[in-house]
Design an enzyme around this catalytic site. Structure first.
Site, mmCIF file in Angstrom:
data_model
loop_
_atom_site.group_PDB
_atom_site.id
_atom_site.type_symbol
_atom_site.label_atom_id
_atom_site.label_comp_id
_atom_site.label_asym_id
_atom_site.label_seq_id
_atom_site.Cartn_x
_atom_site.Cartn_y
_atom_site.Cartn_z
ATOM 1 N N ASN A 117 77.136 11.838 -21.520
ATOM 2 C CA ASN A 117 78.281 12.293 -20.721
ATOM 3 C C ASN A 117 77.839 13.178 -19.557
ATOM 4 O OD1 ASN A 117 79.785 11.109 -22.737
ATOM 5 N ND2 ASN A 117 80.909 12.957 -23.288
ATOM 6 N N HIS A 165 78.373 22.489 -22.460
ATOM 7 C CA HIS A 165 79.172 22.043 -21.319
ATOM 8 C C HIS A 165 79.035 23.041 -20.171
ATOM 9 C CE1 HIS A 165 81.555 20.035 -24.658
ATOM 10 N NE2 HIS A 165 81.186 19.027 -23.879
ATOM 11 N N ALA A 187 79.725 15.394 -16.494
ATOM 12 C CA ALA A 187 81.008 15.829 -15.939
ATOM 13 C C ALA A 187 80.821 16.861 -14.835
ATOM 14 C CB ALA A 187 81.896 16.402 -17.043
ATOM 15 N N THR A 188 80.258 18.003 -15.200
ATOM 16 C CA THR A 188 80.182 19.131 -14.264
ATOM 17 C C THR A 188 79.510 18.749 -12.951
ATOM 18 O OG1 THR A 188 80.074 20.619 -16.149
ATOM 19 C CG2 THR A 188 79.402 21.519 -14.026
ATOM 20 N N ASP A 235 88.160 11.642 -23.202
ATOM 21 C CA ASP A 235 87.079 12.553 -23.582
ATOM 22 C C ASP A 235 87.687 13.779 -24.271
ATOM 23 O OD1 ASP A 235 84.477 13.609 -23.636
ATOM 24 O OD2 ASP A 235 84.661 14.510 -21.641
ATOM 25 N N HIS A 236 87.141 14.188 -25.389
ATOM 26 C CA HIS A 236 87.610 15.374 -26.117
ATOM 27 C C HIS A 236 89.101 15.348 -26.445
ATOM 28 C CE1 HIS A 236 83.892 17.599 -26.293
ATOM 29 N NE2 HIS A 236 83.661 17.237 -25.048
ATOM 30 N N ALA A 263 75.340 16.924 -20.549
ATOM 31 C CA ALA A 263 74.052 16.522 -19.969
ATOM 32 C C ALA A 263 73.874 16.967 -18.526
ATOM 33 C CB ALA A 263 73.873 15.008 -20.079
ATOM 34 N N HIS A 292 76.681 15.099 -25.273
ATOM 35 C CA HIS A 292 77.587 15.783 -24.338
ATOM 36 C C HIS A 292 76.818 16.875 -23.606
ATOM 37 C CE1 HIS A 292 81.815 14.628 -25.690
ATOM 38 N NE2 HIS A 292 81.014 13.841 -26.369
HETATM 39 ZN ZN LIG Z 1 81.893 17.047 -24.085
#
Ligand SMILES: [Zn+2]
Length: 282
Positions: free
Chosen positions: A228, A178, A230-231, A82-83, A208, A206
């Site tokens: 995506n 993000h 993540a957090t 990712d990234h 989301a 990204h």
């Molecule tokens: Zn991202």
């Protein structure tokens, strides 16, 4: 089964009108949780790691961990960078065995972004590893990544970018950020539809974590094929660990709190997979 690339997975999602969930994993428990959720729902799945995550352990550790989870499973699973912050890191991931790679040249000017993306696409082509790029800036801050206030993706630029790079999927900036949102973000959904009209390759959302289910579903309806998260996985894992240690501070066995964090992540991932509509699509 072995780890698979994301190319077919995302084309199937585009044609089927759903999205594949891509979940950032930080440790073994999170890898296990994401795969267990995919197993339980019969969903194709993408596990992914950012540059700061692979710096914490290494590409090898996360690749091996994802492979260990996937190989005894019937679920198509991919491990994605990712990234990817440089051509060099993308190549390291390719050599280690990552099956999908993002090269994020969105901080560069248009021509430079095209050049570095094309270079990664060409290098990945012989092994058929799929490549994701980003055009426009997703706002906010995700560990080492600071997108600032963002800059929305221009549909015609996106069309030209896709054609000139031959990239497999494209992350677009339509108002997401993000990290943790302070309020409900306003998405430029019209812009997303405009991009979809002129760009055929699967589009990626990204940032989301914290979007409403309806916002995610509407984005998918308008052409998003990969979402995506993540957090909120980090929060779910940490909440589980904190709960155990708060209730029983004398706990010293990492398995005791790791298992609770893992279960929290699994429940969250299952919930998000249902929002993406990828359950039963494996
Ligand atoms: Zn991202």
């Amino acid at each position: 089964m072995p780890l698979v690339t994301t190319e077919q997975m995302l084309l199937d999602a585009r044609d089927g009108g759903y999205a594949v969930g891509a979940f950032n994993v930080e440790n073994m428990e999170m890898v296990q949780a994401v795969l267990a959720a995919a197993e339980e729902l019969g969903a194709p799945v993408i596990m992914q790691t950012t540059p700061s995550t692979v710096k914490y352990a290494s590409l090898d550790y996360y690749y091996s961990s994802a492979l260990a989870a996937a190989k005894n499973s019937r679920i198509p699973a991919a491990i994605h960078l990712d990234h990817g912050s440089s051509f060099e890191l993308a190549m390291q991931a390719l050599r280690v065995g990552y099956t999908s790679i993002m090269i994020d040249g969105s901080h560069s000017v248009f021509e430079e972004n095209i050049a570095v993306t094309k270079r990664v696409v060409d290098a990945c082509a012989p092994s058929r590893v799929s490549v994701e790029a980003e055009l426009g800036k997703v706002g906010g801050k995700e560990d080492d990544l600071d997108g600032g206030n963002g800059g929305y993706t221009d549909p015609l630029e996106a069309k030209e970018f896709a054609e000139r790079t031959g990239v497999n999927s494209l992350a677009v900036a339509i108002g997401t950020a993000h990290g943790v949102y302070s309020g409900e973000p306003r998405l430029d959904l019209e812009r997303l539809s405009e991009i979809r009209k002129v760009v055929e390759i699967p589009l990626v959302l990204h940032g989301a974590s914290g979007l409403s289910d309806d916002a995610v579903k509407e984005s998918i309806k308008r052409g998003i094929c990969k979402v995506n998260f993540a957090t909120e996985l980090r929060i779910a894992y940490s909440d589980g660990v904190k709960k155990v240690l708060a209730e029983a501070p004398e706990t010293f066995d990492p398995k005791k709190y790791g298992a609770v964090g893992r279960e929290n992540v699994k429940q969250l991932v299952m919930n998000r997979m249902k929002v993406c509509g990828c359950n039963g699509k494996a």
